[in-house]
Write an enzyme that holds these catalytic residues in place. Sequence first.
Site, PDB file in Angstrom:
ATOM      1  N   SER A  57       0.850  -1.198   0.000  1.00  0.00           N
ATOM      2  CA  SER A  57       0.000   0.000   0.000  1.00  0.00           C
ATOM      3  C   SER A  57       0.879   1.239   0.000  1.00  0.00           C
ATOM      4  O   SER A  57       1.762   1.378   0.851  1.00  0.00           O
ATOM      5  CB  SER A  57      -0.920   0.034   1.218  1.00  0.00           C
ATOM      6  N   VAL A  62       7.349   2.097   4.392  1.00  0.00           N
ATOM      7  CA  VAL A  62       8.316   1.427   3.521  1.00  0.00           C
ATOM      8  C   VAL A  62       7.893   1.575   2.056  1.00  0.00           C
ATOM      9  O   VAL A  62       8.728   1.830   1.183  1.00  0.00           O
ATOM     10  CB  VAL A  62       8.491  -0.056   3.911  1.00  0.00           C
ATOM     11  N   CYS A  63       6.614   1.459   1.779  1.00  0.00           N
ATOM     12  CA  CYS A  63       6.115   1.596   0.403  1.00  0.00           C
ATOM     13  C   CYS A  63       6.366   3.008  -0.119  1.00  0.00           C
ATOM     14  O   CYS A  63       6.779   3.194  -1.265  1.00  0.00           O
ATOM     15  CB  CYS A  63       4.628   1.268   0.341  1.00  0.00           C
ATOM     16  N   ASP A  64       6.137   3.989   0.724  1.00  0.00           N
ATOM     17  CA  ASP A  64       6.394   5.388   0.393  1.00  0.00           C
ATOM     18  C   ASP A  64       7.878   5.563   0.059  1.00  0.00           C
ATOM     19  O   ASP A  64       8.233   6.112  -0.987  1.00  0.00           O
ATOM     20  CB  ASP A  64       5.983   6.250   1.592  1.00  0.00           C
TER      21      ASP A  64
END
Length: 170
Positions: A57, A62-64
């Site tokens: 997501s 971490v995805c950001d």
Amino acid sequence: MSQERSAEFKGNPITLVGPVLKVGDAAPDFSLNKNLLETSSLKDFAGKVKLISVVPSIDTGVCDAQTRRFNEEASKLGDNVAILTISVDLPFAQARWCAAAGVDRVYLLSDYKDNSFGKAYGVLIKEFQLDMRAIFVLDANDKIAYIEVLNEMGEHPNYEAAISAVKSLL
């Protein structure tokens, strides 16, 4: 029959659904949403080296960070490389996040409708209906040249290895 294997989320077991792809395999095609009406497939990036960054997501730390890192790298890699970030976030959320983050060199594509990318690439998390964090690097002929499917959802991928794999194909 779909294949299943184990991974982890914060030390708890989760199940990944789909095939275990290998370096040298032909990359499965996909149909992902650019927005609610338009889709994108592998052929839209024909002739380019592709770095496919899969995140659970976009609105998590971490995805950001992963998406921002590959956005920074994109300008250094040139026009023969397409960097795709794939998540199951709705296209609206992806567009909002890109605008807020200033991300403009990465294609954000959504696997929200039927998880077809997750199933085809073996990264669908059965328990959450999210895609597991992974990196796939495809050559200009859509052969898989590099794969990293993380075993722990919250860990960062090996950015340097992924970028090195892309550069080796240029």
